[in-house]
Design a protein around this motif. Structure first.
Motif, PDB file in Angstrom:
ATOM      1  N   ALA A 187      35.752  32.167  33.289  1.00  0.00           N
ATOM      2  CA  ALA A 187      34.299  32.271  32.709  1.00  0.00           C
ATOM      3  C   ALA A 187      34.166  33.866  32.661  1.00  0.00           C
ATOM      4  O   ALA A 187      33.417  34.297  31.503  1.00  0.00           O
ATOM      5  N   VAL A 188      34.797  34.628  33.107  1.00  0.00           N
ATOM      6  CA  VAL A 188      34.739  36.034  32.973  1.00  0.00           C
ATOM      7  C   VAL A 188      35.570  36.506  31.811  1.00  0.00           C
ATOM      8  O   VAL A 188      35.061  37.186  31.050  1.00  0.00           O
ATOM      9  N   ALA A 189      36.712  36.059  31.642  1.00  0.00           N
ATOM     10  CA  ALA A 189      37.734  36.272  30.555  1.00  0.00           C
ATOM     11  C   ALA A 189      36.970  35.892  29.319  1.00  0.00           C
ATOM     12  O   ALA A 189      37.098  36.443  28.054  1.00  0.00           O
ATOM     13  N   GLU A 190      36.094  34.658  29.387  1.00  0.00           N
ATOM     14  CA  GLU A 190      35.671  34.066  27.928  1.00  0.00           C
ATOM     15  C   GLU A 190      34.273  35.130  27.851  1.00  0.00           C
ATOM     16  O   GLU A 190      33.921  35.002  26.662  1.00  0.00           O
ATOM     17  N   ALA A 191      33.849  35.755  28.672  1.00  0.00           N
ATOM     18  CA  ALA A 191      32.673  36.374  28.451  1.00  0.00           C
ATOM     19  C   ALA A 191      32.859  37.631  27.658  1.00  0.00           C
ATOM     20  O   ALA A 191      32.023  38.697  27.303  1.00  0.00           O
ATOM     21  N   MET A 192      34.220  38.223  27.843  1.00  0.00           N
ATOM     22  CA  MET A 192      34.516  39.234  27.174  1.00  0.00           C
ATOM     23  C   MET A 192      34.369  39.063  25.587  1.00  0.00           C
ATOM     24  O   MET A 192      34.791  38.407  25.090  1.00  0.00           O
TER      25      MET A 192
ATOM     26  N   GLY B  60      40.698  36.801  22.035  1.00  0.00           N
ATOM     27  CA  GLY B  60      41.523  36.215  22.961  1.00  0.00           C
ATOM     28  C   GLY B  60      43.080  37.102  23.049  1.00  0.00           C
ATOM     29  O   GLY B  60      43.387  37.592  23.971  1.00  0.00           O
ATOM     30  N   GLY B  61      43.645  37.600  21.947  1.00  0.00           N
ATOM     31  CA  GLY B  61      44.842  38.045  21.827  1.00  0.00           C
ATOM     32  C   GLY B  61      44.570  39.446  22.442  1.00  0.00           C
ATOM     33  O   GLY B  61      45.647  40.146  22.746  1.00  0.00           O
ATOM     34  N   GLU B  62      43.535  40.230  22.466  1.00  0.00           N
ATOM     35  CA  GLU B  62      43.309  41.480  22.641  1.00  0.00           C
ATOM     36  C   GLU B  62      43.077  41.556  24.192  1.00  0.00           C
ATOM     37  O   GLU B  62      42.954  42.951  24.808  1.00  0.00           O
ATOM     38  N   ARG B  63      42.569  40.676  25.003  1.00  0.00           N
ATOM     39  CA  ARG B  63      42.196  40.731  26.197  1.00  0.00           C
ATOM     40  C   ARG B  63      43.015  41.366  27.255  1.00  0.00           C
ATOM     41  O   ARG B  63      42.575  42.415  28.066  1.00  0.00           O
ATOM     42  N   GLN B  64      44.251  40.881  27.271  1.00  0.00           N
ATOM     43  CA  GLN B  64      45.091  41.373  28.086  1.00  0.00           C
ATOM     44  C   GLN B  64      45.420  42.814  28.292  1.00  0.00           C
ATOM     45  O   GLN B  64      45.619  43.516  29.069  1.00  0.00           O
ATOM     46  N   GLN B  65      45.777  43.417  27.014  1.00  0.00           N
ATOM     47  CA  GLN B  65      46.120  44.814  26.697  1.00  0.00           C
ATOM     48  C   GLN B  65      44.706  45.557  26.979  1.00  0.00           C
ATOM     49  O   GLN B  65      45.230  46.723  27.374  1.00  0.00           O
ATOM     50  N   ARG B  66      43.823  45.229  26.500  1.00  0.00           N
ATOM     51  CA  ARG B  66      42.529  45.756  26.805  1.00  0.00           C
ATOM     52  C   ARG B  66      42.197  46.049  28.095  1.00  0.00           C
ATOM     53  O   ARG B  66      41.892  47.093  28.742  1.00  0.00           O
ATOM     54  N   MET B  67      42.451  44.915  29.142  1.00  0.00           N
ATOM     55  CA  MET B  67      42.440  45.143  30.428  1.00  0.00           C
ATOM     56  C   MET B  67      43.518  46.101  31.213  1.00  0.00           C
ATOM     57  O   MET B  67      42.930  46.850  31.991  1.00  0.00           O
ATOM     58  N   LEU B  68      44.421  46.128  30.665  1.00  0.00           N
ATOM     59  CA  LEU B  68      45.350  46.863  31.232  1.00  0.00           C
ATOM     60  C   LEU B  68      45.233  48.420  30.894  1.00  0.00           C
ATOM     61  O   LEU B  68      45.342  49.302  31.633  1.00  0.00           O
TER      62      LEU B  68
END
Length: 83
Positions: A10-15, A19-27
């Motif tokens: 739910a948190v990941a989807e709310a970003m 989808g392809g940018e989420r992991q790098q952005r979080m890091l």
């Protein structure tokens, strides 16, 4: 040792990011935050987000985060520059 964080769907989807940018952005956000708090060094923070020294330095500047550069660091750089 590696640390794996689990972000609830739910948190990941709310970003508001593709989808392809989420992991790098979080890091990147984690690296910047830990550096700003003095928890990670510049080198380790940039390693976490897989940026070059130049790229990470520019990012910090854009965000108004000062570099941690002590008098001892300055003296070390002077000694190195003088050979």
């Amino acid at each position: 040792m590696a640390i794996h964080l689990e972000i609830p769907d739910a948190v990941a989807e709310a970003m508001r990011l593709p989808g392809g940018e989420r992991q790098q952005r979080m890091l990147t956000e984690l690296a910047v935050s830990l550096y700003a708090q003095g928890i990670l060094s510049f080198g380790k923070a940039r390693q976490l987000c897989e940026m070059t020294k130049y790229e990470f330095g520019i990012l910090l500047g854009k965000r108004g985060i000062p570099r941690h550069y002590s008098q001892d660091d300055f003296q070390d750089d002077l000694t190195y520059a003088r050979g």
